[in-house]
Motif scaffolding. Structure first.
Motif, PDB file in Angstrom:
ATOM      1  N   PHE A 257       0.833  -1.207   0.000  1.00 40.84           N
ATOM      2  CA  PHE A 257       0.000   0.000   0.000  1.00 40.84           C
ATOM      3  C   PHE A 257       0.869   1.260   0.000  1.00 40.84           C
ATOM      4  CE2 PHE A 257      -2.032   3.302   2.686  1.00 40.84           C
ATOM      5  CZ  PHE A 257      -3.054   3.663   1.830  1.00 40.84           C
ATOM      6  N   LEU A 258       1.881   1.296   0.861  1.00 45.39           N
ATOM      7  CA  LEU A 258       2.747   2.477   0.936  1.00 45.39           C
ATOM      8  C   LEU A 258       3.573   2.647  -0.336  1.00 45.39           C
ATOM      9  CD1 LEU A 258       3.922   2.244   4.655  1.00 45.39           C
ATOM     10  CD2 LEU A 258       2.165   3.736   3.685  1.00 45.39           C
ATOM     11  N   TRP A 259       4.039   1.533  -0.917  1.00 38.09           N
ATOM     12  CA  TRP A 259       4.796   1.616  -2.164  1.00 38.09           C
ATOM     13  C   TRP A 259       3.924   2.133  -3.305  1.00 38.09           C
ATOM     14  CZ3 TRP A 259       9.592   2.227  -3.064  1.00 38.09           C
ATOM     15  CH2 TRP A 259      10.565   1.641  -2.256  1.00 38.09           C
ATOM     16  N   ILE A 260       2.706   1.656  -3.394  1.00 38.12           N
ATOM     17  CA  ILE A 260       1.790   2.154  -4.422  1.00 38.12           C
ATOM     18  C   ILE A 260       1.569   3.648  -4.257  1.00 38.12           C
ATOM     19  CG2 ILE A 260      -0.612   2.089  -5.228  1.00 38.12           C
ATOM     20  CD1 ILE A 260      -0.640  -0.902  -4.577  1.00 38.12           C
ATOM     21  N   THR A 261       1.370   4.080  -3.014  1.00 36.78           N
ATOM     22  CA  THR A 261       1.135   5.492  -2.731  1.00 36.78           C
ATOM     23  C   THR A 261       2.332   6.343  -3.138  1.00 36.78           C
ATOM     24  OG1 THR A 261      -0.327   4.922  -0.882  1.00 36.78           O
ATOM     25  CG2 THR A 261       0.568   7.150  -0.923  1.00 36.78           C
ATOM     26  N   VAL A 292      -3.702  10.429  -2.047  1.00 40.16           N
ATOM     27  CA  VAL A 292      -3.966   9.731  -0.788  1.00 40.16           C
ATOM     28  C   VAL A 292      -5.455   9.790  -0.453  1.00 40.16           C
ATOM     29  CG1 VAL A 292      -3.589   9.809   1.714  1.00 40.16           C
ATOM     30  CG2 VAL A 292      -1.649  10.003   0.148  1.00 40.16           C
ATOM     31  N   SER A 293      -6.096  10.915  -0.749  1.00 41.63           N
ATOM     32  CA  SER A 293      -7.527  11.043  -0.485  1.00 41.63           C
ATOM     33  C   SER A 293      -8.335  10.020  -1.268  1.00 41.63           C
ATOM     34  CB  SER A 293      -7.991  12.454  -0.848  1.00 41.63           C
ATOM     35  OG  SER A 293      -9.381  12.601  -0.633  1.00 41.63           O
ATOM     36  N   VAL A 313      -5.920  11.267 -14.540  1.00 46.27           N
ATOM     37  CA  VAL A 313      -7.252  10.710 -14.303  1.00 46.27           C
ATOM     38  C   VAL A 313      -7.189   9.190 -14.284  1.00 46.27           C
ATOM     39  CG1 VAL A 313      -9.567  10.472 -15.271  1.00 46.27           C
ATOM     40  CG2 VAL A 313      -8.460  12.700 -15.252  1.00 46.27           C
ATOM     41  N   GLY A 314      -6.366   8.611 -15.163  1.00 45.89           N
ATOM     42  CA  GLY A 314      -6.211   7.158 -15.182  1.00 45.89           C
ATOM     43  C   GLY A 314      -5.646   6.623 -13.878  1.00 45.89           C
ATOM     44  N   ILE A 315      -4.672   7.334 -13.292  1.00 48.99           N
ATOM     45  CA  ILE A 315      -4.088   6.907 -12.022  1.00 48.99           C
ATOM     46  C   ILE A 315      -5.118   6.987 -10.903  1.00 48.99           C
ATOM     47  CG2 ILE A 315      -2.384   7.533 -10.255  1.00 48.99           C
ATOM     48  CD1 ILE A 315      -0.500   8.323 -12.513  1.00 48.99           C
ATOM     49  N   GLY A 323      -8.153   0.981  -3.074  1.00 49.69           N
ATOM     50  CA  GLY A 323      -8.534   1.230  -1.681  1.00 49.69           C
ATOM     51  C   GLY A 323      -7.365   1.064  -0.729  1.00 49.69           C
ATOM     52  N   GLY A 324      -7.660   1.033   0.571  1.00 51.52           N
ATOM     53  CA  GLY A 324      -6.628   0.920   1.593  1.00 51.52           C
ATOM     54  C   GLY A 324      -6.410  -0.512   2.040  1.00 51.52           C
ATOM     55  N   CYS A 325      -6.010  -0.670   3.292  1.00 44.02           N
ATOM     56  CA  CYS A 325      -5.699  -1.988   3.850  1.00 44.02           C
ATOM     57  C   CYS A 325      -6.914  -2.578   4.556  1.00 44.02           C
ATOM     58  CB  CYS A 325      -4.543  -1.881   4.850  1.00 44.02           C
ATOM     59  SG  CYS A 325      -3.002  -1.270   4.136  1.00 44.02           S
ATOM     60  N   ALA A 326      -6.967  -3.900   4.615  1.00 42.41           N
ATOM     61  CA  ALA A 326      -8.000  -4.572   5.408  1.00 42.41           C
ATOM     62  C   ALA A 326      -7.760  -4.288   6.887  1.00 42.41           C
ATOM     63  CB  ALA A 326      -7.966  -6.067   5.159  1.00 42.41           C
TER      64      ALA A 326
END
Length: 466
Positions: A257-261, A292-293, A313-315, A323-326
């Motif tokens: 998740f952090l790497w994607i962000t 992040v939002s 827009v594609g990103i 989405g975020g983490c479970a």
């Protein structure tokens, strides 16, 4: 819920707004009914079953949404039944979409109630995901089954202590966020309201321009940090404070998740510097905050990011799915399911290349059970099926394809803003007719309850023999 209504009642009374009677009357009525039910059923014991669990989860959330809509409908802002229900469901599911125009001029009681709905929905989501859904084997969440039946690696002695730990961390994050907002210039009311919406990754603001109203890079950076914290598994925070527990529980979804962000933010910064006339600092703040939002499904906005470039827009479009983490307050498909699905794909490729080999399915250092794989596969299949059905239903009701598709996606993923001129980051859902709003209400609720929890109640096999 009835107790929470007393807070906006007190605020409206202090402000001299007559809506305090609406909140006070709603609290008295709902509190009385619930108290009578509690007294009438005191001492009764019901044998817990999976069937009861599905009915209970869906029933509690649906009734809570109806209850929360009562003061919104009765207040002086003039919402229809569909509008009030949409706003209520959007708040409690932490979607953050709104049908209200003119937030800056609304009574503070209504604004506080919207923020409270985000905040209560956020803590309700965490409790549901960590304490209830794993036992129902929904959505591949059994990896996060940390209650009393998990005796070999029990994090806290009792479920009540786990719940207390989660609530304590949630409160600390909310207070810290409010203090940080205040330090960068928000008044006390805005700081508290936005802190509740930020930590819950809900996205309800007190202003039509969202956080762009404050025109402060410091506020945007504070929101970015706390949205990220709200999108991480809350179990991670509890583990951090327990001896020798943090090292024993490394969750690969957090790193991904952090790497994607980070990677997507860097790409957006580069594109903004290349295509838009902005400086490096402005490109960093706006790119980090808005991405992040969206990926945390909070839904705050500082500007209309759909005008940056088609690539941007594609990103953002892809981020709405992820989405975020479970175990967090975020929506979307969630990173843990993406990792599990990738493990299945790798095992499938390995089996094709070496038919006689045994391909283990792993999530970090844990084995993935067949039930876990099945749950994830069912969830993702139903997610895209509902997305197509929802898009078709909204298009049939008169919405253009971009609005219909992004509206269905943002509702199902509980993100908030969609794309297009109507429901994009610079717009809202006020122009959507009541019939389409009811479709979106259904999608928001189904998406928030991990889809299977609701849809299984529509199966005849579920009720057969009941």
């Amino acid at each position: 819920m009835a107790g929470a209504m007393l807070l906006p009642a007190l605020l409206d009374f202090a402000d001299g707004n007559d809506d305090y009677r609406v909140f006070l009357g709603s609290a008295a009525l709902i509190g009385s009914v619930c108290s009578l039910v509690a007294v009438a059923t005191r001492g009764q014991r019901i044998q817990p079953t999976p069937e009861l669990g599905f009915v209970l989860v869906t029933g509690v959330w649906l009734v809570s949404c109806v209850v929360a809509a009562v003061p919104l409908y009765l207040a002086s802002i003039g919402l229809s039944v569909a509008d009030a229900m949409f706003e209520s469901v959007s708040g409690l599911t932490t979607t953050g979409a709104t049908v209200i125009v003119g937030l800056d001029a609304l009574p503070r009681g209504i604004l506080l109630w919207r923020a409270l709905l985000n905040w209560l929905g956020g803590i309700g989501i965490i409790g549901m995901v960590l304490l209830i859904l794993p036992s129902l084997r929904v959505g591949g969440l059994s990896l996060f089954h940390l209650e009393s039946s998990d005796r070999s690696d029990k994090m806290l002695p009792r479920v009540q202590q786990l719940a207390s730990g989660i609530i304590s961390i949630y409160l600390v994050l909310t207070v810290a966020c409010a203090v940080a907002y205040g330090a960068f210039g928000m008044d006390d009311f805005d700081a508290v309201a936005h802190a509740m919406a930020t930590v819950a990754t809900g996205g309800f603001s007190t202003h039509d321009a969202s956080l762009g109203y404050f025109d402060s890079d410091g506020i945007l950076l504070v929101a970015t940090v706390f949205m990220l914290l709200g999108a991480l598994p809350f179990v991670l925070y509890i583990r951090f404070f327990l001896p020798r527990q943090f090292q024993r529980w490394q969750d690969p979804q957090v790193a991904l998740f952090l790497w994607i962000t980070v990677i997507c933010t860097v790409i957006l910064i580069t594109m903004r510097l290349w295509h838009n006339d902005v400086g490096p600092w402005d490109a960093f703040v706006s790119s980090a905050f808005n991405f992040v939002s969206i990926i945390t499904t909070t839904g705050f906005a500082s500007e209309d990011f759909t005008g940056w470039s088609h690539a941007a827009v594609g990103i953002f479009f892809i981020a709405m799915f992820i989405g975020g983490c479970a175990g967090s307050t975020s929506g979307g498909i969630k990173v843990n399911r993406i990792l599990i699905l990738w493990s299945v794909v790798q095992a499938g490729f390995g089996k094709l290349l070496r038919p006689r080999s045994i391909q283990p399915l792993r999530y970090g250092h844990r084995d993935i059970s067949a039930d876990g794989v099945q749950s994830v596969t069912i969830f993702i299949s139903l997610f895209f099926a509902l997305l197509m059905i929802g898009t078709g239903a909204l298009a049939t009701l008169g919405l253009d394809f971009v609005t219909a598709f992004s509206g269905a996606l943002t509702a199902l993923a509980n993100t908030g803003p969609g794309f297009g001129d109507i429901i994009g980051p610079a717009g809202n859902f006020a122009a959507i007719d009541d019939h389409a709003l009811w479709v979106l209400v259904f999608l928001m609720l189904v998406g928030r309850l991990e889809i299977v929890t609701v849809l299984i109640l529509l199966s005849p096999a579920f009720w057969r023999g009941r």
